[in-house]
Motif scaffolding. Structure first.
Motif, PDB file in Angstrom:
ATOM      1  N   SER A 101       0.778  -1.196   0.023  1.00 51.79           N
ATOM      2  CA  SER A 101      -0.105   0.018   0.052  1.00 51.79           C
ATOM      3  C   SER A 101       0.679   1.340   0.025  1.00 51.79           C
ATOM      4  N   PHE A 102       2.234   1.238  -0.047  1.00 51.83           N
ATOM      5  CA  PHE A 102       3.260   2.258  -0.180  1.00 51.83           C
ATOM      6  C   PHE A 102       3.285   2.605  -1.814  1.00 51.83           C
ATOM      7  N   GLU A 103       3.363   3.956  -1.852  1.00 55.65           N
ATOM      8  CA  GLU A 103       3.831   4.322  -3.053  1.00 55.65           C
ATOM      9  C   GLU A 103       5.025   5.135  -3.059  1.00 55.65           C
ATOM     10  N   PRO A 104       6.116   5.017  -3.510  1.00 54.57           N
ATOM     11  CA  PRO A 104       7.479   5.823  -3.145  1.00 54.57           C
ATOM     12  C   PRO A 104       7.328   7.402  -3.719  1.00 54.57           C
ATOM     13  N   PHE A 105       6.792   7.129  -4.669  1.00 60.04           N
ATOM     14  CA  PHE A 105       6.554   8.538  -5.343  1.00 60.04           C
ATOM     15  C   PHE A 105       5.316   8.742  -6.090  1.00 60.04           C
ATOM     16  N   GLU A 106       4.803  10.062  -6.215  1.00 59.17           N
ATOM     17  CA  GLU A 106       3.663  10.424  -6.612  1.00 59.17           C
ATOM     18  C   GLU A 106       3.022  10.052  -7.830  1.00 59.17           C
TER      19      GLU A 106
ATOM     20  N   SER B  72       8.363   6.391 -15.823  1.00 60.53           N
ATOM     21  CA  SER B  72       7.330   7.334 -15.057  1.00 60.53           C
ATOM     22  C   SER B  72       7.319   6.355 -13.521  1.00 60.53           C
ATOM     23  N   ASN B  73       6.711   7.481 -12.735  1.00 62.69           N
ATOM     24  CA  ASN B  73       6.431   7.113 -11.198  1.00 62.69           C
ATOM     25  C   ASN B  73       5.854   5.811 -11.024  1.00 62.69           C
ATOM     26  N   LYS B  74       4.774   5.303 -11.759  1.00 63.01           N
ATOM     27  CA  LYS B  74       4.229   4.279 -11.917  1.00 63.01           C
ATOM     28  C   LYS B  74       4.873   3.001 -11.954  1.00 63.01           C
ATOM     29  N   GLN B  75       5.734   3.060 -13.161  1.00 60.32           N
ATOM     30  CA  GLN B  75       6.847   1.904 -13.301  1.00 60.32           C
ATOM     31  C   GLN B  75       7.748   2.037 -12.260  1.00 60.32           C
ATOM     32  N   ILE B  76       8.252   3.038 -11.773  1.00 58.92           N
ATOM     33  CA  ILE B  76       9.391   2.850 -10.900  1.00 58.92           C
ATOM     34  C   ILE B  76       8.848   2.331  -9.497  1.00 58.92           C
ATOM     35  N   ASN B  77       7.638   2.920  -9.185  1.00 52.01           N
ATOM     36  CA  ASN B  77       7.160   2.385  -7.935  1.00 52.01           C
ATOM     37  C   ASN B  77       6.939   0.751  -7.870  1.00 52.01           C
ATOM     38  N   ASN B  78       6.686   0.226  -8.991  1.00 48.79           N
ATOM     39  CA  ASN B  78       6.297  -1.137  -9.168  1.00 48.79           C
ATOM     40  C   ASN B  78       7.473  -1.760  -9.073  1.00 48.79           C
ATOM     41  N   ARG B  79       8.554  -1.301  -9.780  1.00 50.67           N
ATOM     42  CA  ARG B  79       9.835  -2.044  -9.528  1.00 50.67           C
ATOM     43  C   ARG B  79      10.422  -1.919  -8.193  1.00 50.67           C
ATOM     44  N   ILE B  80      10.387  -0.853  -7.484  1.00 50.66           N
ATOM     45  CA  ILE B  80      10.701  -0.590  -6.373  1.00 50.66           C
ATOM     46  C   ILE B  80      10.037  -1.759  -5.264  1.00 50.66           C
ATOM     47  N   LYS B  81       8.902  -1.766  -5.391  1.00 53.05           N
ATOM     48  CA  LYS B  81       8.065  -2.921  -4.654  1.00 53.05           C
ATOM     49  C   LYS B  81       8.489  -4.349  -4.941  1.00 53.05           C
ATOM     50  N   ASP B  82       8.680  -4.560  -6.109  1.00 51.57           N
ATOM     51  CA  ASP B  82       8.868  -5.772  -6.557  1.00 51.57           C
ATOM     52  C   ASP B  82      10.358  -6.174  -5.841  1.00 51.57           C
TER      53      ASP B  82
ATOM     54  N   ALA C 187      17.509   2.758  -3.890  1.00 53.16           N
ATOM     55  CA  ALA C 187      18.652   3.004  -4.356  1.00 53.16           C
ATOM     56  C   ALA C 187      19.103   2.230  -5.452  1.00 53.16           C
ATOM     57  N   ALA C 188      18.356   1.062  -5.615  1.00 50.54           N
ATOM     58  CA  ALA C 188      18.828   0.304  -6.611  1.00 50.54           C
ATOM     59  C   ALA C 188      17.945   0.554  -8.116  1.00 50.54           C
ATOM     60  N   VAL C 189      16.797   1.143  -7.764  1.00 56.72           N
ATOM     61  CA  VAL C 189      15.837   1.322  -9.041  1.00 56.72           C
ATOM     62  C   VAL C 189      16.258   2.914  -9.537  1.00 56.72           C
ATOM     63  N   VAL C 190      16.452   3.942  -8.668  1.00 59.49           N
ATOM     64  CA  VAL C 190      16.747   5.178  -9.057  1.00 59.49           C
ATOM     65  C   VAL C 190      18.230   5.370  -8.950  1.00 59.49           C
TER      66      VAL C 190
END
Length: 225
Positions: free
Chosen positions: A135-140, A155-165, A195-198
């Protein structure tokens, strides 16, 4: 801006210095010499306190000073959302740099990472960690992006998904000092995933924002404010 920190802590304390965005942004991390243990009995988790100094010349003059840390167990940097000082002025003008730096020196020793200690003392099961992460979104994510059938890989949506994975994969590793079953462990796995994704050299401000958002999210959801 940077010289007083070199004079106080020594040149060897300067552990990171970056310029990015066409040299419009500057970032420095200084070790203060203080160390904290956020581990469990028999499992030390040592972090070195850092002071983070940023300034920018992107048609503004903006400065910020905040707490950071270097975590030995995973050789990773962390950032606290508690900003010592943030200052922004459009274009040119007199900026009270001396006063800002003095305020940082006057107050930094009162920092003891109390919120991170609360994280460490808040046990979580693996399933609770995953539920909080989901339920956490790292970026808006902007509304039009969230509802779009197509969105860019960056996009932030893709970045958020990769961070959570990536964070889920880290959480699923065996429990230990680097994967504690508590809010501190979850915070660190989110931090490592960010740190790994961004790109932490060209988008250091975004990495810091992801850390701060994770810290604020966990403290709010777990009522640790």
């Amino acid at each position: 801006v940077f010289k007083p920190f070199v004079e106080k802590f020594g040149i060897d304390s300067l552990k990171v210095f970056l310029t990015y965005g066409g040299s419009k942004y500057y970032y420095a991390a200084f070790n203060t010499g203080r160390q904290f243990d956020l581990g469990l009995p028999g499992m030390p988790d040592l972090i070195d306190e850092r002071l983070i100094v940023q300034n920018s010349y992107n048609r503004t003059k903006a400065f910020s000073f905040m707490f950071g840390a270097f975590r030995h167990v995973c050789t990773n940097g962390l950032y606290s959302g508690q900003a010592v000082i943030a200052y922004k002025k459009i274009h040119v003008g007199e900026i009270p740099v001396d006063e800002m730096v003095k305020a940082v020196f006057d107050h930094y020793q009162s920092n003891n990472f109390d919120l991170w200690r609360k994280f460490r003392n808040t046990p979580l099961s693996r399933d609770q960690e995953i539920a909080l992460l989901n339920s956490f979104e790292p970026f808006e994510v902007k509304k039009e992006e969230a509802n779009s059938a197509y969105f860019d890989y960056n996009s932030n949506k893709q970045i958020n998904n990769r961070i959570k994975d990536r964070a889920v994969a880290l959480i699923d590793k065996p429990e230990g000092v680097d994967n504690q079953r508590n809010a501190w462990g979850l915070y660190n796995q989110i931090n490592r995933a960010v740190a790994a994704v961004v790109d932490s050299r060209s988008q250091v401000s975004k990495v810091i924002l992801g850390n701060k958002n994770a810290e604020a999210y966990l403290s709010g959801k777990l009522s640790l404010n």
